[in-house]
Motif scaffolding. Structure first.
Motif, PDB file in Angstrom:
ATOM      1  N   LEU A 138       0.823  -1.206   0.000  1.00  0.00           N
ATOM      2  CA  LEU A 138       0.000   0.000   0.000  1.00  0.00           C
ATOM      3  C   LEU A 138       0.862   1.263   0.000  1.00  0.00           C
ATOM      4  O   LEU A 138       1.875   1.346   0.690  1.00  0.00           O
ATOM      5  CB  LEU A 138      -0.909   0.019   1.228  1.00  0.00           C
ATOM      6  CG  LEU A 138      -2.139  -0.888   1.159  1.00  0.00           C
ATOM      7  CD1 LEU A 138      -2.611  -1.237   2.561  1.00  0.00           C
ATOM      8  CD2 LEU A 138      -3.250  -0.213   0.374  1.00  0.00           C
ATOM      9  N   THR A 139       0.420   2.229  -0.783  1.00  0.00           N
ATOM     10  CA  THR A 139       1.126   3.500  -0.894  1.00  0.00           C
ATOM     11  C   THR A 139       0.406   4.576  -0.090  1.00  0.00           C
ATOM     12  O   THR A 139      -0.736   4.411   0.357  1.00  0.00           O
ATOM     13  CB  THR A 139       1.189   3.953  -2.358  1.00  0.00           C
ATOM     14  OG1 THR A 139      -0.149   4.191  -2.818  1.00  0.00           O
ATOM     15  CG2 THR A 139       1.864   2.901  -3.235  1.00  0.00           C
ATOM     16  N   GLY A 140       1.085   5.722   0.060  1.00  0.00           N
ATOM     17  CA  GLY A 140       0.446   6.845   0.722  1.00  0.00           C
ATOM     18  C   GLY A 140      -0.805   7.300   0.002  1.00  0.00           C
ATOM     19  O   GLY A 140      -1.789   7.700   0.629  1.00  0.00           O
ATOM     20  N   ARG A 141      -0.803   7.240  -1.325  1.00  0.00           N
ATOM     21  CA  ARG A 141      -1.992   7.683  -2.070  1.00  0.00           C
ATOM     22  C   ARG A 141      -3.177   6.766  -1.798  1.00  0.00           C
ATOM     23  O   ARG A 141      -4.326   7.222  -1.718  1.00  0.00           O
ATOM     24  CB  ARG A 141      -1.691   7.746  -3.570  1.00  0.00           C
ATOM     25  CG  ARG A 141      -2.876   8.277  -4.371  1.00  0.00           C
ATOM     26  CD  ARG A 141      -2.416   9.111  -5.535  1.00  0.00           C
ATOM     27  NE  ARG A 141      -1.891   8.340  -6.632  1.00  0.00           N
ATOM     28  CZ  ARG A 141      -2.616   7.925  -7.667  1.00  0.00           C
ATOM     29  NH1 ARG A 141      -3.913   8.172  -7.706  1.00  0.00           N
ATOM     30  NH2 ARG A 141      -2.052   7.275  -8.661  1.00  0.00           N
ATOM     31  N   TRP A 423       0.659  11.821  -2.669  1.00  0.00           N
ATOM     32  CA  TRP A 423      -0.693  11.281  -2.496  1.00  0.00           C
ATOM     33  C   TRP A 423      -1.764  12.356  -2.472  1.00  0.00           C
ATOM     34  O   TRP A 423      -2.932  12.063  -2.673  1.00  0.00           O
ATOM     35  CB  TRP A 423      -0.796  10.389  -1.264  1.00  0.00           C
ATOM     36  CG  TRP A 423      -0.396  10.948   0.069  1.00  0.00           C
ATOM     37  CD1 TRP A 423      -1.094  11.802   0.851  1.00  0.00           C
ATOM     38  CD2 TRP A 423       0.802  10.629   0.797  1.00  0.00           C
ATOM     39  NE1 TRP A 423      -0.423  12.049   2.017  1.00  0.00           N
ATOM     40  CE2 TRP A 423       0.743  11.336   2.023  1.00  0.00           C
ATOM     41  CE3 TRP A 423       1.898   9.809   0.561  1.00  0.00           C
ATOM     42  CZ2 TRP A 423       1.747  11.255   2.988  1.00  0.00           C
ATOM     43  CZ3 TRP A 423       2.897   9.734   1.511  1.00  0.00           C
ATOM     44  CH2 TRP A 423       2.822  10.450   2.708  1.00  0.00           C
ATOM     45  N   GLY A 424      -1.408  13.608  -2.262  1.00  0.00           N
ATOM     46  CA  GLY A 424      -2.364  14.691  -2.415  1.00  0.00           C
ATOM     47  C   GLY A 424      -3.482  14.666  -1.396  1.00  0.00           C
ATOM     48  O   GLY A 424      -3.384  14.072  -0.323  1.00  0.00           O
ATOM     49  N   GLN A 425      -4.583  15.317  -1.750  1.00  0.00           N
ATOM     50  CA  GLN A 425      -5.739  15.410  -0.864  1.00  0.00           C
ATOM     51  C   GLN A 425      -6.645  14.203  -1.060  1.00  0.00           C
ATOM     52  O   GLN A 425      -6.783  13.681  -2.159  1.00  0.00           O
ATOM     53  CB  GLN A 425      -6.545  16.682  -1.170  1.00  0.00           C
ATOM     54  CG  GLN A 425      -5.746  17.974  -1.075  1.00  0.00           C
ATOM     55  CD  GLN A 425      -5.589  18.441   0.368  1.00  0.00           C
ATOM     56  OE1 GLN A 425      -6.030  17.787   1.292  1.00  0.00           O
ATOM     57  NE2 GLN A 425      -4.954  19.584   0.533  1.00  0.00           N
ATOM     58  N   ARG A 426      -7.281  13.787   0.016  1.00  0.00           N
ATOM     59  CA  ARG A 426      -8.294  12.738  -0.106  1.00  0.00           C
ATOM     60  C   ARG A 426      -9.570  13.334  -0.683  1.00  0.00           C
ATOM     61  O   ARG A 426     -10.091  14.338  -0.185  1.00  0.00           O
ATOM     62  CB  ARG A 426      -8.587  12.093   1.252  1.00  0.00           C
ATOM     63  CG  ARG A 426      -9.607  10.943   1.148  1.00  0.00           C
ATOM     64  CD  ARG A 426      -9.878  10.313   2.483  1.00  0.00           C
ATOM     65  NE  ARG A 426      -8.732   9.549   2.969  1.00  0.00           N
ATOM     66  CZ  ARG A 426      -8.429   8.309   2.580  1.00  0.00           C
ATOM     67  NH1 ARG A 426      -9.186   7.708   1.680  1.00  0.00           N
ATOM     68  NH2 ARG A 426      -7.395   7.692   3.061  1.00  0.00           N
TER      69      ARG A 426
END
Length: 432
Positions: A138-141, A423-426
């Motif tokens: 799993l990645t941060g994104r 990963w930016g904003q959710r």
């Protein structure tokens, strides 16, 4: 950002993966898709989200149906049909081959299981019939952002290719993320002690049960102790540009044994050798690959690096951050629509070194990974050198990924970007 937020969310339901978009697109156009990746990375869970039915071939009742008549067993449907843990009944692959040869309709089979086909290529029936999707930890994104968004490399020319979250981690937050890694089982652990127990169990199974599976029919039995020692040598050298001889010496093995273990670890997707980048315009570059353990958490556990050790040792911390960020870029490259090839760059005398080179089409993007929070022009000197050495239309941009809070330009076509911007904003549509 609370760096634990995504780890907590890993306990609740399905976390959307970047592979979801790739798998859905492949099923529209191709009859059979194979998902490979390290053990316990989530292949079956993701495949099941896209399947209408499944044969779990590690279950005796499902395996016996396939052994009795593999061709009949896989024609019932409904489709897409998941054939999970194929290595328990290898004859199922021949049945898929025959079914695909007879009927090219898309979206019929999803196959998951061992990646040991890489070691039996001469007898492999999937050549030209399966599309291969590689899943990574799993990645941060996937944990903190929106996995449904296009890959970084597909949106490279967009001004918002990097979007800094409102509350990114600090350097110690990134350190905790890197030590946790991305295996779902490790992220579900309630505390550090439970995570340590998961890591130990994962490595034990990998170096005993999995070693036996990969070694079956391949001559003399292999030693789990020596195999583990070789894996540990990778962990100690992760993010390093080191020759085979250094790994072999660290593991205290003979060359033939070590290279055999390397083939198995590569097929298990537990180690990644990033090739050196070469260019006709640049001379005297090394050809030695850069070595990585696929997951920073497992690598840290194998190398016996905990939070306090990484906090005090800048070399260990740098290797850990490099391994963690390289894993994020690897998953971005794997999910891109445009073919992306990752490399590293190092001159033979070591005067120039760039952590990650991403080649997509004719263009080249370059990444440096820094544990500092405020990188300077000095930190960009290798990127500037590369930019000035290449034609302007080939250099797509240089990025220093750092542990600070702000995105800013350092020089022409070179910017400093917080790691969390990967990963930016959710988004509201992102699965939790």
């Amino acid at each position: 950002m609370n760096e634990a937020a995504g780890i907590v969310s890993a306990r609740d339901g399905y976390i959307a993966r970047m592979a979801d978009r790739t798998l859905a697109a492949d099923l529209v156009s191709w009859p059979a898709v194979m998902i490979t990746g390290p053990r316990a990375v989530g292949k079956t869970t993701t495949a099941a989200k896209h399947a209408e039915a499944a044969l779990r071939l590690d279950r005796p009742e499902d395996a016996s149906i396939v052994r009795d008549d593999p061709d009949a067993a896989i024609t019932v449907g409904p489709f897409p049909l998941l054939l999970d843990e194929w290595q328990h009944t290898p004859e199922v692959l021949g049945a898929v081959k025959r079914a695909v040869d007879a009927d090219q309709r898309p979206g019929r089979y999803i196959v998951t299981g061992s990646a040991r086909n890489d070691l039996i290529a001469g007898a492999w029936p999937g050549t030209g019939r399966f599309l291969d999707i590689r899943m990574w930890p799993l990645t941060g994104r996937e944990l903190f952002g929106d996995a449904s968004q296009p890959s970084l490399f597909d949106r490279w020319d967009s001004p918002d290719r990097f979007e800094v979250p409102a509350d990114p981690p600090d350097v110690l937050g990134y350190l905790r993320l890197a030590l946790s890694g991305g295996f779902p089982g490790a992220l579900r652990a309630a505390d550090d002690q439970q995570r340590e127990r998961w890591m130990r169990s994962f490595v034990d199974v990998t170096t005993t049960h999995d070693l036996e599976e990969f070694s079956a029919g391949r001559g003399r039995p292999r030693s789990p102790i020596r195999f583990r020692r070789y894996l540990q040598s990778y962990a100690l050298h992760t993010a390093g540009v080191v020759p085979d001889s250094a790994l072999i010496e660290a593991a205290d093995l003979d060359r033939k044994t070590a290279l055999g273990y390397h083939d198995i670890l590569d097929a298990q997707r537990l180690v990644v050798d990033v090739p050196a980048w070469r260019s006709n315009r640049l001379r005297r570059l090394t050809s030695t690959p850069k070595r990585y353990v696929c997951d920073s958490g497992v690598g840290a556990w194998l190398a016996q690096i905990d939070f306090d050790a990484a906090r005090r040792d800048p070399d260990a911390r740098g290797r850990l951050f490099d391994t963690y960020v390289a894993a994020q870029l690897r998953a971005e490259a794997e999910s891109a629509k445009v073919p992306v090839h990752l490399h590293h760059l190092r001159s033979q005398r070591g005067e120039h070194e760039i952590d990650v080179i991403a080649e997509f089409g004719f263009r080249v993007a370059a990444f440096e990974i820094k544990s500092a929070s405020a990188p300077s022009a000095k930190d960009a000197r290798h990127l500037i050198w590369l930019r000035d050495s290449l034609p302007p239309d080939q250099f797509a941009g240089g990025v220093i990924l750092h542990t600070g809070r702000h995105r800013r330009w350092i020089d022409r076509d070179i910017e400093a970007v917080p790691i969390a911007a990967l990963w930016g904003q959710r988004r509201a549509s992102a699965s939790a």
